[in-house]
Enzyme design. Structure first.
Site, PDB file in Angstrom:
ATOM      1  CD  GLN A  61      -2.722  -1.045   2.360  1.00 54.92           C
ATOM      2  OE1 GLN A  61      -3.713  -0.386   2.524  1.00 54.92           O
ATOM      3  NE2 GLN A  61      -2.313  -1.719   3.651  1.00 54.92           N
ATOM      4  CG  HIS A  81      -3.171   2.640  -1.764  1.00 55.32           C
ATOM      5  ND1 HIS A  81      -3.161   2.730  -0.274  1.00 55.32           N
ATOM      6  CD2 HIS A  81      -4.046   1.640  -2.011  1.00 55.32           C
ATOM      7  CE1 HIS A  81      -3.935   2.165   0.173  1.00 55.32           C
ATOM      8  NE2 HIS A  81      -4.979   1.507  -0.742  1.00 55.32           N
ATOM      9  CB  CYS A 117      -4.952  12.412 -25.090  1.00 55.48           C
ATOM     10  SG  CYS A 117      -4.762  12.188 -23.217  1.00 55.48           S
ATOM     11  CG  ASN A 180       2.000  -4.435  12.878  1.00 56.02           C
ATOM     12  OD1 ASN A 180       2.448  -3.627  12.115  1.00 56.02           O
ATOM     13  ND2 ASN A 180       0.776  -3.949  13.621  1.00 56.02           N
TER      14      ASN A 180
END
Length: 211
Positions: A61, A81, A117, A180
């Protein structure tokens, strides 16, 4: 950061030049503060395992690009992300380097637009209110289904849809390891939980000496 600044919603970015300018101001201010960021011991331990063929993919992420800097091949990194180190056209997807955009913006706050574009150019990250990238999500799901062990590292496992991948891995009979500092909501379903510093733990597991 959101304690001092209100996040800019994707719909506002698209609709308003004012908010696009504010987004780029924040981007270049933040870049100056994070210019010295570099991979840590945890990044290098993961890169070591990748080089040995023990890890097939990294699902992240984070938008800092530090896994790539640590030596992990781009095709083995799945950035849910996006990536804050470059920009892209929202219409055709053409990539733009930030140095060119920054140089023009700092002169007169000129907003970048696609020279192919004329579409809106935005940092290649997922903003509040922006849809998750379909290809990255599909790759992450397939990598999860293909794995026999899923290691969740340094995540609170509260942000979805990313937090759903460890659950999917367990449902598909893979082992789940969580590393963690704090407890997570998924600790009860994990096969192994380590509440320890990430860099030291991964370096020791990989057999890499740290200073």
């Amino acid at each position: 950061i959101w304690k001092t600044q209100t996040p800019i919603d994707f719909s506002d970015f698209i609709a308003s030049e004012k908010w696009r300018r504010e987004s780029w101001r924040r981007k270049f201010t933040g870049d100056s503060k994070m210019a010295n960021a570099s991979p840590n011991a945890g990044h290098y331990a993961i890169s070591h395992w990748i080089s040995e063929g023990k890890i097939s993919h990294i699902i992240t992420q984070n938008v800092d690009g530090l896994h790539l800097q640590s030596g992990v091949p781009e095709q083995q990194i799945i950035e849910l992300h996006g990536n804050a180190n470059y920009a892209s056209c929202l219409d055709c997807g053409k990539r733009y380097e930030l140095s060119t955009i920054r140089a023009a913006f700092l002169i007169d706050e000129r907003l970048p637009s696609c020279d192919d574009c004329a579409g809106i150019v935005k940092t290649a990250t997922i903003s509040f209110g922006q849809a998750m990238p379909v290809e990255a999500m599909q790759r992450a799901e397939q990598a999860t289904l293909d794995c026999d062990t899923f290691i969740a590292i340094g995540s609170s496992l509260t942000v979805y849809p990313a937090a759903g991948f460890p659950v999917l891995a367990k449902q598909n009979q893979a082992k789940l390891i969580i590393i963690n500092n704090q407890e997570t909501d998924l600790d009860p379903i994990a096969d192994l939980v380590l509440h320890r510093p990430i860099g030291i733990t991964l370096s020791a597991a990989a057999g890499i000496k740290t200073d």
